[in-house]
Write an enzyme that holds these catalytic residues in place. Structure first.
Site, PDB file in Angstrom:
ATOM      1  N   ASP A   1      30.491  46.361  53.464  1.00 24.38           N
ATOM      2  CA  ASP A   1      30.523  46.055  52.160  1.00 24.38           C
ATOM      3  C   ASP A   1      29.237  46.532  51.310  1.00 24.38           C
ATOM      4  O   ASP A   1      28.157  46.015  51.587  1.00 24.38           O
ATOM      5  CB  ASP A   1      30.553  44.630  52.021  1.00 24.38           C
ATOM      6  CG  ASP A   1      31.201  44.153  50.743  1.00 24.38           C
ATOM      7  OD1 ASP A   1      30.761  44.558  49.737  1.00 24.38           O
ATOM      8  OD2 ASP A   1      31.643  42.821  50.686  1.00 24.38           O
TER       9      ASP A   1
ATOM     10  N   HIS B   1      34.286  46.584  49.547  1.00 21.89           N
ATOM     11  CA  HIS B   1      34.304  44.974  48.912  1.00 21.89           C
ATOM     12  C   HIS B   1      35.683  44.755  48.048  1.00 21.89           C
ATOM     13  O   HIS B   1      36.105  45.554  47.417  1.00 21.89           O
ATOM     14  CB  HIS B   1      33.090  44.939  47.691  1.00 21.89           C
ATOM     15  CG  HIS B   1      33.115  43.719  47.228  1.00 21.89           C
ATOM     16  ND1 HIS B   1      32.332  42.459  47.810  1.00 21.89           N
ATOM     17  CD2 HIS B   1      33.480  43.044  45.804  1.00 21.89           C
ATOM     18  CE1 HIS B   1      32.640  41.512  47.145  1.00 21.89           C
ATOM     19  NE2 HIS B   1      33.018  41.970  46.102  1.00 21.89           N
TER      20      HIS B   1
END
Length: 498
Positions: free
Chosen positions: A391, A422
């Site tokens: 992420d 993300h």
């Protein structure tokens, strides 16, 4: 002299049995002189220390906190060991048959949680938890992030807006997603979606609403004050750590749909609001289950360090566009010139909530009241967090993910993948693996609660029949159980979460 009682929970015996389900051989160890092996701080010695001919033993049997302190110590020592259970000074290890001990694939998601009956049910019933997601652009997490966050959704999602006026005159909005077919039945579960901090409807959120509609849910988007076209009717703006508006919106939904289950999901930075609500409401929450996709746990550090540059700049721009429509009115309570000159998310947050004419708080004091994890011990609803190791907005998982929270709190479940970015997890340009996993999780939790409800009803019937025979009564009353009353069904775990 009374000692301060430590409230660390003892696990129910049912959960210990669940961990060893399917094992065929067992080993049990009994710790000798268990409590007497623990050392205390010197300030406590004069209250509990005893002097013997073989030395000084610092913790006596009979101290009010002895059992909970020892349970905490043993669980931390044995944490991470598979199929190992501990109850005070008794440790047990089970070994499954060889065929049942096959490890999961290297690229499969990892489910990190405290062992419990619900955790075992999720691992067995959620197929997506054990399969490696076949993602497009697997090695490009920023491409996943930007595509799902910026690229327009395929087709327009039909929404019906409902404005709710709060007690102080402020407005929030509920956008109900409408399907092409007839309206869902009254008992269809309601799925409330909390968008990210910018408030814009992303491709990711739109895709989740579409899939939820096809699966028989009733999706609704929660729009905060001033977000996504909601007019500003009050000079009061709420930070992401204040769930008062979300709490009122959920009360309204419960009133409008009393027979339906209430579920909630959040994306990205919007998870701060959902976590705050779950912690503040605790067992009074109206939700049956909740989930966060790519949540931000340490929101203060995230604002200070910030996501990667392009994402940070776009989020800051979106916030300024929302505020610019009411610059004149906001100028009465904040320094708008300084607001629109801010170059970081932290500067923007400080001008809005720390340096206004209404509030004058230090940065540390502000986060004492608005940290999303401030009341995490009060959460009483199963919460799944879907995260990826790569992420780019959250950062290094070893620093930004609270692994200890998931390993010790039975309500928190972490599903960690190797790739996904993300709020990405794209398996094609129009579908996301995280959406499938999230809806599968909600379905599995509902099935688990229904099974627990049937078991409790059977126990009640047996108890009622026993009472009937003993008292010789002609009739007996049958208790009714609400199908979405999570707190009655789930109270077998409440004993060790406080």
């Amino acid at each position: 002299m009374a000692s301060r009682l430590d409230h660390y929970p003892l696990p129910p015996i049912e959960d210990l049995y669940t961990i060893m389900t399917g094992d065929c051989t067992f080993t049990k160890l009994d710790m000798g002189n268990a409590y007497l092996q623990l050392e205390l701080d010197k300030s406590s010695w004069k209250y509990v220390m005893i002097n013997m001919h073989k030395g000084l033993y610092k913790l006596q049997f009979g101290a009010s906190s002895a059992c909970t302190v020892y349970q905490y110590v043993m669980e931390n020592i044995l944490r991470g060991l598979p199929r190992v259970t501990v109850y005070l000074d008794d440790c047990a290890w089970g070994r499954p048959p060889p065929a049942a001990a096959a490890p999961a694939g290297e690229g499969s998601p990892r489910l990190i949680c405290k062992p419990s009956a619900l955790a075992r049910h999720l691992a067995q019933s959620c197929g997506s938890f054990g399969r490696e997601p076949r993602l497009v652009w697997g090695g490009w997490p920023r491409l996943h992030t930007l595509y799902n966050g910026l690229w327009p959704a395929a087709g327009e999602l039909r929404l019906a807006r409902e404005h709710l006026q709060m007690a102080d005159g402020g407005l929030v909005a509920l956008d109900w997603a409408l399907g092409e077919r007839e309206a869902p039945p009254a008992r269809a579960p309601v799925l409330l979606l909390v968008p990210h901090a910018g408030g814009r409807l992303t491709r990711h959120a739109s895709g989740l609403c579409r899939l939820a509609l096809r699966r028989g849910y009733r999706p609704v988007l929660f729009n905060r004050r001033l977000h996504n076209g909601v007019p500003l009717t009050s000079r009061r703006l709420l930070p992401l750590g204040d769930p008062s508006d979300l709490r009122e919106a959920l009360r309204y939904i419960r009133h409008q749909h009393p027979a339906a289950q209430l579920l909630a999901a959040s994306e990205g930075s919007g998870s701060a609001l959902l976590l705050s609500y779950l912690g503040e409401c605790g067992s009074s929450s109206h939700l049956t289950a909740a989930a966060c996709i790519s949540p931000i746990f340490s929101f203060q550090d995230w604002l200070q360090a910030g996501p990667f540059r392009l994402y940070r700049w776009l989020l800051l721009l979106q916030q300024k566009i929302n505020l610019s429509r009411y610059a004149t009115v906001l100028g009465e309570i904040i320094d708008t010139e300084k607001l629109f000159r801010s170059c970081t998310l932290r500067e923007l947050e400080e001008v809005l909530f720390c340096q206004s004419k209404i509030n004058n708080l230090s940065w540390a004091s502000y986060w004492e009241k608005n940290d999303p994890l401030r009341d995490v011990d009060e959460v009483a609803v199963p919460l799944l967090c879907i995260c990826s190791n790569d992420d780019p907005c959250r950062g290094n998982p070893e620093v930004t993910l609270p692994f200890e929270l998931f390993e010790t709190n039975p309500y928190f479940f972490l599903l960690l993948t190797k790739h996904g970015g993300h709020c990405g997890f794209l398996t094609s340009r129009s579908s996301s693996w995280s959406h499938e996993a999230l809806l599968e999780y909600f379905k599995s939790v509902s099935e688990f609660f229904r099974a627990e409800e049937r078991t409790k009803n059977q126990c009640r019937r047996k108890i009622s029949m026993t009472s009937y025979k003993r008292r010789g009564e002609a009739t007996h009353k049958k208790e009714s159980v609400c199908s979405h009353n999570i707190h009655e069904i789930f109270n077998w775990q409440r004993s060790y979460t406080r």
